[in-house]
Design a protein around this motif. Sequence first.
Motif, PDB file in Angstrom:
ATOM      1  N   ALA A 191      21.633   2.348   1.527  1.00 56.26           N
ATOM      2  CA  ALA A 191      20.667   2.927   0.780  1.00 56.26           C
ATOM      3  C   ALA A 191      19.112   2.538   1.403  1.00 56.26           C
ATOM      4  CB  ALA A 191      20.561   2.335  -0.502  1.00 56.26           C
ATOM      5  N   LEU A 192      19.170   1.404   2.030  1.00 55.09           N
ATOM      6  CA  LEU A 192      17.776   1.011   2.619  1.00 55.09           C
ATOM      7  C   LEU A 192      17.440   2.079   3.822  1.00 55.09           C
ATOM      8  CD1 LEU A 192      15.916  -2.103   2.995  1.00 55.09           C
ATOM      9  CD2 LEU A 192      16.308  -0.659   5.118  1.00 55.09           C
ATOM     10  N   TYR A 193      18.543   2.414   4.665  1.00 57.34           N
ATOM     11  CA  TYR A 193      18.334   3.331   5.792  1.00 57.34           C
ATOM     12  C   TYR A 193      18.016   4.538   5.471  1.00 57.34           C
ATOM     13  CZ  TYR A 193      20.764  -0.519   8.342  1.00 57.34           C
ATOM     14  OH  TYR A 193      20.914  -1.563   9.020  1.00 57.34           O
ATOM     15  N   ARG A 194      17.907   4.962   4.179  1.00 55.18           N
ATOM     16  CA  ARG A 194      17.343   6.187   3.650  1.00 55.18           C
ATOM     17  C   ARG A 194      16.086   6.209   3.690  1.00 55.18           C
ATOM     18  NH1 ARG A 194      21.242   6.433  -0.562  1.00 55.18           N
ATOM     19  NH2 ARG A 194      19.783   5.880  -1.948  1.00 55.18           N
ATOM     20  N   TYR A 195      15.344   5.125   3.879  1.00 54.13           N
ATOM     21  CA  TYR A 195      13.747   4.877   3.923  1.00 54.13           C
ATOM     22  C   TYR A 195      13.497   4.707   5.328  1.00 54.13           C
ATOM     23  CZ  TYR A 195      14.385   4.853  -1.169  1.00 54.13           C
ATOM     24  OH  TYR A 195      14.626   5.224  -2.222  1.00 54.13           O
ATOM     25  N   PHE A 196      14.012   3.730   6.174  1.00 54.65           N
ATOM     26  CA  PHE A 196      13.873   3.443   7.468  1.00 54.65           C
ATOM     27  C   PHE A 196      15.127   3.658   8.220  1.00 54.65           C
ATOM     28  CE2 PHE A 196      10.255   1.841   5.353  1.00 54.65           C
ATOM     29  CZ  PHE A 196       9.203   2.170   6.192  1.00 54.65           C
ATOM     30  N   ALA A 197      15.109   4.474   9.282  1.00 53.01           N
ATOM     31  CA  ALA A 197      16.598   4.633   9.954  1.00 53.01           C
ATOM     32  C   ALA A 197      16.984   3.403  10.550  1.00 53.01           C
ATOM     33  CB  ALA A 197      16.366   5.933  10.654  1.00 53.01           C
ATOM     34  N   ASN A 198      16.108   2.482  11.136  1.00 51.65           N
ATOM     35  CA  ASN A 198      16.578   1.569  11.762  1.00 51.65           C
ATOM     36  C   ASN A 198      15.458   0.527  12.119  1.00 51.65           C
ATOM     37  OD1 ASN A 198      14.824   2.437  14.337  1.00 51.65           O
ATOM     38  ND2 ASN A 198      16.549   4.084  14.608  1.00 51.65           N
ATOM     39  N   ARG A 199      15.548  -0.643  12.611  1.00 47.22           N
ATOM     40  CA  ARG A 199      14.553  -1.773  12.835  1.00 47.22           C
ATOM     41  C   ARG A 199      13.291  -1.216  13.664  1.00 47.22           C
ATOM     42  NH1 ARG A 199      14.007  -6.099  17.480  1.00 47.22           N
ATOM     43  NH2 ARG A 199      13.606  -4.046  18.409  1.00 47.22           N
ATOM     44  N   ASP A 200      13.503  -0.480  14.597  1.00 48.14           N
ATOM     45  CA  ASP A 200      12.258  -0.170  15.511  1.00 48.14           C
ATOM     46  C   ASP A 200      11.563   1.058  14.701  1.00 48.14           C
ATOM     47  OD1 ASP A 200      13.318  -1.588  17.429  1.00 48.14           O
ATOM     48  OD2 ASP A 200      13.828  -0.047  18.963  1.00 48.14           O
ATOM     49  N   ARG A 243       6.225   9.842  -4.952  1.00 50.88           N
ATOM     50  CA  ARG A 243       5.727   8.713  -5.070  1.00 50.88           C
ATOM     51  C   ARG A 243       6.495   7.506  -5.115  1.00 50.88           C
ATOM     52  NH1 ARG A 243       2.577  12.139  -8.605  1.00 50.88           N
ATOM     53  NH2 ARG A 243       4.067  11.410 -10.389  1.00 50.88           N
ATOM     54  N   TYR A 244       7.929   7.820  -5.742  1.00 56.62           N
ATOM     55  CA  TYR A 244       9.082   6.570  -5.669  1.00 56.62           C
ATOM     56  C   TYR A 244       9.381   6.238  -4.327  1.00 56.62           C
ATOM     57  CZ  TYR A 244      13.454   4.282  -6.451  1.00 56.62           C
ATOM     58  OH  TYR A 244      14.280   3.360  -6.285  1.00 56.62           O
ATOM     59  N   ARG A 245       9.633   7.299  -3.424  1.00 58.52           N
ATOM     60  CA  ARG A 245       9.760   6.841  -2.035  1.00 58.52           C
ATOM     61  C   ARG A 245       8.760   6.375  -1.409  1.00 58.52           C
ATOM     62  NH1 ARG A 245      13.215   8.563   2.107  1.00 58.52           N
ATOM     63  NH2 ARG A 245      12.477   8.407   3.956  1.00 58.52           N
ATOM     64  N   ALA A 246       7.641   6.641  -1.799  1.00 61.68           N
ATOM     65  CA  ALA A 246       6.394   5.931  -1.010  1.00 61.68           C
ATOM     66  C   ALA A 246       6.376   4.425  -1.465  1.00 61.68           C
ATOM     67  CB  ALA A 246       5.259   6.778  -1.396  1.00 61.68           C
ATOM     68  N   GLN A 247       6.687   4.102  -2.710  1.00 57.16           N
ATOM     69  CA  GLN A 247       6.671   2.863  -3.425  1.00 57.16           C
ATOM     70  C   GLN A 247       7.791   2.049  -2.694  1.00 57.16           C
ATOM     71  OE1 GLN A 247       6.692   3.456  -7.355  1.00 57.16           O
ATOM     72  NE2 GLN A 247       4.715   4.199  -7.751  1.00 57.16           N
ATOM     73  N   VAL A 248       8.848   2.659  -2.564  1.00 56.19           N
ATOM     74  CA  VAL A 248       9.908   1.555  -2.079  1.00 56.19           C
ATOM     75  C   VAL A 248       9.522   1.532  -0.743  1.00 56.19           C
ATOM     76  CG1 VAL A 248      12.663   1.853  -1.496  1.00 56.19           C
ATOM     77  CG2 VAL A 248      11.702   2.841  -3.540  1.00 56.19           C
ATOM     78  N   ARG A 249       9.332   2.513   0.141  1.00 52.34           N
ATOM     79  CA  ARG A 249       8.796   2.353   1.490  1.00 52.34           C
ATOM     80  C   ARG A 249       7.582   1.169   1.712  1.00 52.34           C
ATOM     81  NH1 ARG A 249       9.461   5.841   5.811  1.00 52.34           N
ATOM     82  NH2 ARG A 249       7.292   5.478   6.576  1.00 52.34           N
ATOM     83  N   ALA A 250       6.570   1.080   0.587  1.00 52.64           N
ATOM     84  CA  ALA A 250       5.746   0.010   0.793  1.00 52.64           C
ATOM     85  C   ALA A 250       6.458  -1.410   0.325  1.00 52.64           C
ATOM     86  CB  ALA A 250       4.727   0.476  -0.388  1.00 52.64           C
ATOM     87  N   GLU A 251       7.434  -1.547  -0.389  1.00 51.29           N
ATOM     88  CA  GLU A 251       7.950  -2.864  -0.837  1.00 51.29           C
ATOM     89  C   GLU A 251       8.736  -3.194   0.655  1.00 51.29           C
ATOM     90  OE1 GLU A 251      11.033  -4.649  -4.109  1.00 51.29           O
ATOM     91  OE2 GLU A 251      10.183  -2.620  -4.370  1.00 51.29           O
ATOM     92  N   ILE A 252       9.731  -2.258   1.235  1.00 52.94           N
ATOM     93  CA  ILE A 252      10.093  -2.831   2.377  1.00 52.94           C
ATOM     94  C   ILE A 252       9.284  -3.230   3.224  1.00 52.94           C
ATOM     95  CG2 ILE A 252      11.373  -1.677   4.319  1.00 52.94           C
ATOM     96  CD1 ILE A 252      12.722   0.122   2.208  1.00 52.94           C
ATOM     97  N   MET A 310       0.967  -1.188   0.092  1.00 53.29           N
ATOM     98  CA  MET A 310      -0.045  -0.201   0.093  1.00 53.29           C
ATOM     99  C   MET A 310       0.952   1.412  -0.035  1.00 53.29           C
ATOM    100  SD  MET A 310      -2.952   1.248   2.652  1.00 53.29           S
ATOM    101  CE  MET A 310      -1.813   1.447   3.990  1.00 53.29           C
ATOM    102  N   VAL A 311       0.676   1.980  -1.021  1.00 54.19           N
ATOM    103  CA  VAL A 311       1.431   3.467  -1.250  1.00 54.19           C
ATOM    104  C   VAL A 311       0.980   4.293  -0.073  1.00 54.19           C
ATOM    105  CG1 VAL A 311       2.164   5.383  -2.643  1.00 54.19           C
ATOM    106  CG2 VAL A 311       1.967   2.945  -3.444  1.00 54.19           C
ATOM    107  N   GLU A 312       1.817   5.252   0.625  1.00 48.25           N
ATOM    108  CA  GLU A 312       1.614   5.865   1.510  1.00 48.25           C
ATOM    109  C   GLU A 312       0.769   7.224   0.938  1.00 48.25           C
ATOM    110  OE1 GLU A 312       5.249   7.144   3.408  1.00 48.25           O
ATOM    111  OE2 GLU A 312       5.800   5.165   3.960  1.00 48.25           O
ATOM    112  N   LYS A 313      -0.299   7.790   1.594  1.00 49.43           N
ATOM    113  CA  LYS A 313      -1.019   8.870   1.369  1.00 49.43           C
ATOM    114  C   LYS A 313      -0.015  10.076   1.523  1.00 49.43           C
ATOM    115  CE  LYS A 313      -5.328   7.068   3.037  1.00 49.43           C
ATOM    116  NZ  LYS A 313      -6.474   7.090   4.087  1.00 49.43           N
ATOM    117  N   GLY A 314      -0.387  11.094   0.641  1.00 48.42           N
ATOM    118  CA  GLY A 314       0.582  12.368   0.460  1.00 48.42           C
ATOM    119  C   GLY A 314       1.228  12.503  -0.201  1.00 48.42           C
ATOM    120  N   ALA A 315       1.720  11.456  -1.195  1.00 47.24           N
ATOM    121  CA  ALA A 315       2.923  11.458  -2.058  1.00 47.24           C
ATOM    122  C   ALA A 315       2.319  12.072  -3.384  1.00 47.24           C
ATOM    123  CB  ALA A 315       3.280  10.018  -2.316  1.00 47.24           C
ATOM    124  N   THR A 316       2.876  13.280  -3.812  1.00 45.88           N
ATOM    125  CA  THR A 316       2.472  13.821  -5.056  1.00 45.88           C
ATOM    126  C   THR A 316       3.329  14.163  -5.997  1.00 45.88           C
ATOM    127  OG1 THR A 316       3.131  15.746  -3.674  1.00 45.88           O
ATOM    128  CG2 THR A 316       0.830  15.243  -3.656  1.00 45.88           C
TER     129      THR A 316
END
Length: 214
Positions: A52-61, A12-21, A1-7
Amino acid sequence: MVEKGATSPRERYRAQVRAEIKQHAWEQIASAGASALSLNAIAKQMGMSGPALYRYFANRDELITELIRDAYRSLADTVRAASTLQADLGVLAHALRRWALEDPQRYFLIYGTPVPGYHAPDDITLISGEIMSVLLRACAAATPDRPATSFDEHLESHRHWADESVPTAVMHKALSFWTRCHGVLSLELAGHFTGMGFDPGKLFEAELQDLLAR
């Protein structure tokens, strides 16, 4: 599910990558549990480096928080929609069960064993509070007057989680409803009824009818 608010395309690319993660994270949780969640393993699956992944989520928590937030928000939306159709405990109970059966891993992430070393932020508590508010409103219409119990007296000094206007008996009803529904659901989803030969859905319904009769 792509995050809301991505315009913008970049958003949109960032939201898609976060959704895939997050999707890979759910797959890890399903196979090894939330405590074994590994951002480096997800990065390898996606053909990314760890940094590269840590640019989308800084850590496990931070990733776990996002998954828990999504799960609670999904359930809050589910019970709110059910209460809009009919503010009835039976309707809420069956909405909860359908939601749990739809994705057991999502259910266990928020109602199963806590992840060691993880502490949820305050906004998670606020979302879970939305769910309890819907339940309290439904219980208010299904709780007859009765003599106070010893637990009612205990609740009088431990009622910070409910509005001051909510009667103690309604709080007690909500807690009984919530714990008994989750008790059956947790055992069913964990497979503890497997091989016993009965339909867990009928046990859930029997527990619900007993609660409503009380």
